[in-house]
Design an enzyme around this catalytic site. Sequence first.
Site, PDB file in Angstrom:
ATOM      1  N   SER A 138       0.862  -1.178   0.000  1.00 21.37           N
ATOM      2  CA  SER A 138       0.000   0.000   0.000  1.00 21.37           C
ATOM      3  C   SER A 138       0.895   1.223   0.000  1.00 21.37           C
ATOM      4  O   SER A 138       2.054   1.152   0.416  1.00 21.37           O
ATOM      5  CB  SER A 138      -0.886  -0.002   1.254  1.00 21.37           C
ATOM      6  N   TYR A 151      -1.824   0.316  10.677  1.00 22.92           N
ATOM      7  CA  TYR A 151      -1.820  -0.195   9.307  1.00 22.92           C
ATOM      8  C   TYR A 151      -0.538   0.210   8.596  1.00 22.92           C
ATOM      9  O   TYR A 151       0.088  -0.614   7.906  1.00 22.92           O
ATOM     10  CB  TYR A 151      -3.046   0.342   8.565  1.00 22.92           C
TER      11      TYR A 151
END
Length: 255
Positions: A138, A151
């Site tokens: 990501s 995250y």
Amino acid sequence: MTKTAVVTGASSGIGAATARRLAAEGFHVVAAARRRDRLDKLAAEAGAAEGGGPGVEPFMLDVTSQESVDALAAAVTRCDVLVNNAGGAIGMDPVAEGDVADWQRMYDVNVLGSLRVTRALLPKLIASGDGVLVMLTSTAGFIAYEGGGGYAAAKHGQTAMTETLRLELCGEPVRVVEVAPGMVKTEEFSVNRFGGDVERAEKVYAGVPDPLTADDVADAVVWCATRPSHVNIDRLVIRPRAQAAQHKVYRVADA
């Protein structure tokens, strides 16, 4: 001989879309995830693999279980492409209020899950003579943002693992690819992040014209995995046009 691709987290979103694309490219796809009903539906839609031929073969997998990963490695006789896609985000709490259990879960799935599957299938990738290891990370893997501490920490860990693998496997017949998406709207990612709160999940994409779809990312993954064998795509960053950076997103409502 038909090439085999293993895709983790293949029951929905980017994983399912990637499995479909690879099957369409003629791969025998081992679609691995926890939800067998979703996998069976995917195989019915994309074409079930028969006798090691092209199509989708469902396989029940929990990347947080070493026993489950070992069973996958024992069942897969050949692996030409591995897509470590299983992952996810939980919550948007600031670090000062971070839930340790949520952080542990994100690390276990995103980082240790990728480690377990990579360790188990790397010998087969090398034995293929032209393996491709794709790590689905990501933009959170190299840019921090408020509310994304847990995250981002997990995705930074995946990015570090990918870069290290590329160094350690230099000279081996394996390419190591990182695909790092920005804002992607799938049916489950944000809903899972907010514990099933659909209204809160929808606000993430409010006013954003055309966020990325799972198919957009799958297209990028398959493109990376099907380059000529001497070509390595180290990192492919893919965002919607409306997103210039993690913190800079154009929204129609703001115009």
